[in-house]
Design a protein around this motif. Structure first.
Motif, PDB file in Angstrom:
ATOM      1  N   GLY A 157     -26.803  43.843  92.657  1.00 57.13           N
ATOM      2  CA  GLY A 157     -27.363  43.030  91.851  1.00 57.13           C
ATOM      3  C   GLY A 157     -26.581  42.113  91.151  1.00 57.13           C
ATOM      4  N   PRO A 158     -26.388  42.133  89.263  1.00 56.72           N
ATOM      5  CA  PRO A 158     -26.403  41.863  88.586  1.00 56.72           C
ATOM      6  C   PRO A 158     -24.486  41.159  88.675  1.00 56.72           C
ATOM      7  N   ALA A 159     -23.900  41.612  89.455  1.00 57.83           N
ATOM      8  CA  ALA A 159     -22.737  40.961  89.804  1.00 57.83           C
ATOM      9  C   ALA A 159     -22.796  40.154  90.637  1.00 57.83           C
ATOM     10  N   LEU A 160     -23.627  39.606  91.492  1.00 57.05           N
ATOM     11  CA  LEU A 160     -23.424  38.948  92.267  1.00 57.05           C
ATOM     12  C   LEU A 160     -24.788  38.333  91.985  1.00 57.05           C
ATOM     13  N   GLY A 161     -25.338  38.175  90.727  1.00 55.55           N
ATOM     14  CA  GLY A 161     -26.113  37.044  90.062  1.00 55.55           C
ATOM     15  C   GLY A 161     -25.396  36.682  88.758  1.00 55.55           C
ATOM     16  N   ALA A 162     -24.106  37.160  88.671  1.00 61.72           N
ATOM     17  CA  ALA A 162     -23.350  36.112  87.807  1.00 61.72           C
ATOM     18  C   ALA A 162     -22.171  35.240  88.847  1.00 61.72           C
ATOM     19  N   LEU A 163     -22.070  35.873  89.862  1.00 60.55           N
ATOM     20  CA  LEU A 163     -21.371  34.636  90.440  1.00 60.55           C
ATOM     21  C   LEU A 163     -22.537  33.401  91.084  1.00 60.55           C
ATOM     22  N   PHE A 164     -23.550  33.506  91.618  1.00 60.93           N
ATOM     23  CA  PHE A 164     -24.428  32.587  91.977  1.00 60.93           C
ATOM     24  C   PHE A 164     -24.934  32.008  90.342  1.00 60.93           C
ATOM     25  N   PHE A 165     -24.709  32.179  88.872  1.00 62.43           N
ATOM     26  CA  PHE A 165     -24.784  31.575  87.943  1.00 62.43           C
ATOM     27  C   PHE A 165     -23.379  30.246  88.126  1.00 62.43           C
ATOM     28  N   VAL A 166     -22.131  31.158  88.091  1.00 61.58           N
ATOM     29  CA  VAL A 166     -20.810  30.703  88.199  1.00 61.58           C
ATOM     30  C   VAL A 166     -21.186  29.200  89.427  1.00 61.58           C
ATOM     31  N   LEU A 167     -21.511  29.490  89.820  1.00 61.02           N
ATOM     32  CA  LEU A 167     -21.265  28.897  91.092  1.00 61.02           C
ATOM     33  C   LEU A 167     -22.515  27.642  90.787  1.00 61.02           C
ATOM     34  N   PHE A 168     -23.538  27.698  90.090  1.00 60.53           N
ATOM     35  CA  PHE A 168     -24.636  26.843  90.356  1.00 60.53           C
ATOM     36  C   PHE A 168     -23.832  25.678  88.974  1.00 60.53           C
ATOM     37  N   ARG A 169     -22.949  26.597  87.869  1.00 61.17           N
ATOM     38  CA  ARG A 169     -22.654  25.598  86.962  1.00 61.17           C
ATOM     39  C   ARG A 169     -21.755  24.400  86.870  1.00 61.17           C
ATOM     40  N   GLU A 170     -20.717  24.848  87.773  1.00 57.01           N
ATOM     41  CA  GLU A 170     -19.498  24.734  87.756  1.00 57.01           C
ATOM     42  C   GLU A 170     -19.740  23.280  88.820  1.00 57.01           C
ATOM     43  N   LEU A 171     -20.719  23.442  90.421  1.00 54.10           N
ATOM     44  CA  LEU A 171     -20.508  23.010  91.610  1.00 54.10           C
ATOM     45  C   LEU A 171     -22.172  21.771  90.436  1.00 54.10           C
ATOM     46  N   PHE A 172     -23.091  22.806  89.900  1.00 57.80           N
ATOM     47  CA  PHE A 172     -23.817  21.875  90.019  1.00 57.80           C
ATOM     48  C   PHE A 172     -23.620  20.440  88.966  1.00 57.80           C
ATOM     49  N   SER A 173     -23.140  20.675  87.782  1.00 59.98           N
ATOM     50  CA  SER A 173     -22.942  20.269  86.539  1.00 59.98           C
ATOM     51  C   SER A 173     -21.891  18.963  86.942  1.00 59.98           C
ATOM     52  N   MET A 174     -21.490  18.655  88.561  1.00 55.03           N
ATOM     53  CA  MET A 174     -20.417  18.291  89.200  1.00 55.03           C
ATOM     54  C   MET A 174     -21.521  16.834  89.198  1.00 55.03           C
ATOM     55  N   TRP A 175     -22.765  17.223  89.351  1.00 52.12           N
ATOM     56  CA  TRP A 175     -24.123  16.552  90.272  1.00 52.12           C
ATOM     57  C   TRP A 175     -24.731  15.354  88.726  1.00 52.12           C
ATOM     58  N   SER A 176     -24.830  17.128  88.284  1.00 52.27           N
ATOM     59  CA  SER A 176     -26.058  15.871  86.742  1.00 52.27           C
ATOM     60  C   SER A 176     -25.193  17.361  85.174  1.00 52.27           C
ATOM     61  N   GLY A 177     -25.748  16.602  84.184  1.00 48.42           N
ATOM     62  CA  GLY A 177     -25.315  17.446  83.012  1.00 48.42           C
ATOM     63  C   GLY A 177     -26.817  17.931  82.902  1.00 48.42           C
ATOM     64  N   ASN A 178     -27.495  17.425  83.910  1.00 45.72           N
ATOM     65  CA  ASN A 178     -28.871  18.882  83.084  1.00 45.72           C
ATOM     66  C   ASN A 178     -28.953  20.180  84.255  1.00 45.72           C
ATOM     67  N   LEU A 194     -28.365  22.821  83.860  1.00 47.94           N
ATOM     68  CA  LEU A 194     -29.364  24.256  83.065  1.00 47.94           C
ATOM     69  C   LEU A 194     -30.076  23.798  83.029  1.00 47.94           C
ATOM     70  N   LEU A 195     -30.711  22.669  83.062  1.00 47.61           N
ATOM     71  CA  LEU A 195     -32.710  22.966  83.435  1.00 47.61           C
ATOM     72  C   LEU A 195     -32.985  23.003  84.954  1.00 47.61           C
ATOM     73  N   TRP A 196     -32.540  23.225  85.933  1.00 44.72           N
ATOM     74  CA  TRP A 196     -32.310  22.878  87.199  1.00 44.72           C
ATOM     75  C   TRP A 196     -32.212  24.450  86.953  1.00 44.72           C
ATOM     76  N   PHE A 197     -31.166  25.538  86.754  1.00 46.06           N
ATOM     77  CA  PHE A 197     -30.978  26.875  86.824  1.00 46.06           C
ATOM     78  C   PHE A 197     -32.037  27.511  86.068  1.00 46.06           C
ATOM     79  N   GLY A 198     -32.410  26.905  85.144  1.00 46.51           N
ATOM     80  CA  GLY A 198     -34.104  27.131  84.367  1.00 46.51           C
ATOM     81  C   GLY A 198     -35.418  27.752  85.577  1.00 46.51           C
ATOM     82  N   MET A 199     -35.626  26.188  87.016  1.00 47.92           N
ATOM     83  CA  MET A 199     -36.535  26.252  87.881  1.00 47.92           C
ATOM     84  C   MET A 199     -36.027  27.710  88.440  1.00 47.92           C
TER      85      MET A 199
END
Length: 547
Positions: A264-285, A287-292
């Motif tokens: 589970g934690p390895a899957l969570g790490a993959l989710f975090f990296v993809l979310f950070r790298e891909l979502f940061s292309m669209w929004s500088g915030n 981390l806010l969306w990740f928190g939600m």
């Protein structure tokens, strides 16, 4: 859990190996690089290390980034000052340093539980960040320690991104193998028992503090390994790796992936990296969306991504509806008491209480109690509610220390000893309110009680299925208690009478010379009460004192 198949034991390793092979080829499909895949694997190692505490031991840490940063700084300092151009020895030095430091720190902060432990780990991360940022002469301050070298393995340069990824992936697979062996060992099973019910684990005879300290050191060391690899990944170590915010991100990876599953934690790490790298292309915030997203997982899928898959599988293939758990069992009447439940009976007085007193503020709960119980006897304490019967049991078993008086067990003084030491001397007890490992199967509840007296109870490497005598004796007790057929039912899912019967079985399984039974027949049907009372009243090996 019962004995697992050979394929089931290694399935997580095969899944992880396949994922590690595929990952560097999948990342370019998202516009990412092999270096991003390497960072993902390193973060997965750190998250797996944190999960030893959070998912398996039930200890919430807000300061795991401290160990990641300390591991990175220790490896960097070792290479820059003494081992130029080398990578293996600096990493090993860092791991040894973190293991020793975490042993000292864990010994101090593990004295506190719950929110106090979590706050102490938070303070640890803040302290590590302050030292890293301000101790410029050693850590480089805000500039960090740069100029690190990956070096070579023979003729192969580790500066090549694919080669470096292959090395990190091999290390990650080795870490997963070690962690898998630990969680499948007697030591790992006790960690889960502590997570489910620390008090019950203590009164089975487990030195809970030792297990928690071992888990703390292992968790810190695995996370430090990830920190050292991350330092060589970036050729730089900075204070950003020890921030409180990064500790929160690691915890989020564990929760989002699934804290009760080894992958589970390895899957969570993959989710975090993809979310950070891909979502940061669209929004500088981002981390806010990740928190939600994190809050949504906590509220609606506490089992994380692994839990979502389990829910979908149950929806696609709903399990057959079953009647109450107790109706599915097979009961064998007239079974003799298993030989494994017959300890060698001592002679003479086995329990002696003299002048015991206990006050809670201005309330005198127990005053000048004296009694002596000989081997093979069955006694009862009779009195109205509030008379102090259960409090006396708590004093004898070590839950509370007496204010005055003495307790002798088997001729040796036991008052003042911790509860697990008293249990190891031959005392067991049941509880007025049934005290089980509710999230664990009936089989595991009973097996843990037997394992508490086994010399290998602290073994952290050998597989739990390699102890056939423990398995055989646990099966005997399951059959004797009339619980055969429902061994895999969780203790918390038992219907009327089942929890009390299991609580008594746990107490009997430890083969005590003195057995304290607190309301043992409460909520038991007459037939079950007869079965439960049989080993108490018909075995001269057990000395029983009941309320």
């Amino acid at each position: 859990m019962t004995r697992a198949g050979a394929i089931a034991k290694v399935r997580p390793l095969w899944i992880a190996a396949a994922a590690l092979v595929v990952l560097p080829f999948v990342m370019p499909l998202f516009g990412l690089t092999v270096n991003t895949a390497t960072v993902t694997v390193i973060l997965a190692i750190a998250a797996v290390g944190l999960n030893i505490l959070v998912g398996y031991t039930g200890l919430t840490s807000f300061g795991q980034a401290a160990w990641l940063g300390i591991g990175a700084y220790a490896a960097a300092i070792a290479q820059k000052n003494w081992l130029h151009g080398q990578i293996l020895l600096p990493i090993l030095i860092a791991l040894a340093f973190v293991a020793l430091l975490s042993l000292v720190v864990g010994f101090m902060i593990l004295r506190r539980r719950g929110v106090y432990f979590a706050l102490l780990t938070l303070a640890l991360s803040a302290l590590a960040y302050a030292i890293a940022f301000r101790w410029t002469a050693v850590t480089g301050g805000e500039d960090g320690l740069g100029g690190l070298e990956r070096g070579r393995i023979g003729p192969i340069s580790l500066d090549s991104a694919p080669v470096w990824y292959a090395l990190v992936a091999a290390v990650a697979l080795a870490v997963l193998y070690v962690v898998l062996r630990v969680v499948r060992s007697p030591f790992g099973h006790v960690l889960v028992a502590i997570r489910e019910n620390q008090q019950r684990a203590t009164f089975q005879g487990y030195a809970v503090d030792r297990y928690r300290l071992g888990a703390f050191v292992l968790s810190a060391t695995v996370t430090a390994l990830a920190g050292a690899l991350l330092g060589f990944q970036n050729y730089l170590v900075s204070a950003d790796g020890v921030t409180v915010a990064f500790s929160g991100e690691l915890l989020a990876m564990v929760v989002i992936g699934g804290m009760h599953h080894i992958l589970g934690p390895a899957l969570g790490a993959l989710f975090f990296v993809l979310f950070r790298e891909l979502f940061s292309m669209w929004s500088g915030n981002w981390l806010l969306w990740f928190g939600m997203v994190f809050v949504a997982f906590v509220l609606y899928s506490p089992g994380g991504l692994v839990g979502i898959w389990a829910k979908l599988r149950r929806r696609w293939r709903p399990p057959p509806e079953e009647a109450a758990a107790m109706s599915q069992r097979r009961v064998y009447e007239g079974l003799p008491l298993p030989a494994s439940l017959r300890p060698e009976a001592p002679r003479g007085t086995v329990l002696e209480v003299s002048g015991v007193q206990k006050h809670f503020g201005g309330i005198r709960a127990v005053a000048n109690v004296a009694l002596a119980v000989d081997s093979g006897e069955v006694h009862a304490l009779i009195g109205p509610n509030g008379a102090g019967k259960t409090t006396l049991f708590n004093l004898v078993s070590g839950m509370f220390p007496p204010d005055a008086g003495s307790v002798r067990l088997g001729g040796a003084e036991s008052h003042g000893l911790p509860a697990h030491r008293i249990c190891q001397q031959g005392l067991a007890r049941s509880f007025q309110i049934t005290n089980l490992f509710k999230g664990l199967a009936i089989y595991e509840n009973l097996r843990l009680s037997l394992q508490a007296r086994h010399p290998a109870r602290f073994n952290a490497w050998r597989d739990i299925d390699s102890y056939p005598e423990i398995h055989r004796q646990t099966v005997e007790l399951v059959r004797f208690l009339g619980l055969e057929g429902i061994e895999q039912v969780a203790g918390g899912d038992l219907s009327y009478g089942g929890p009390r019967l299991l609580d008594l079985g746990i107490a009997l399984r430890s083969k005590p010379t003195v057995l304290l039974l607190d309301a043992p027949l409460s909520r038991l049907p007459a037939a079950e009460g007869e079965r439960a009372g049989n080993p108490v009243t018909h075995s001269a090996a057990h000395t029983s004192l009941g309320v």
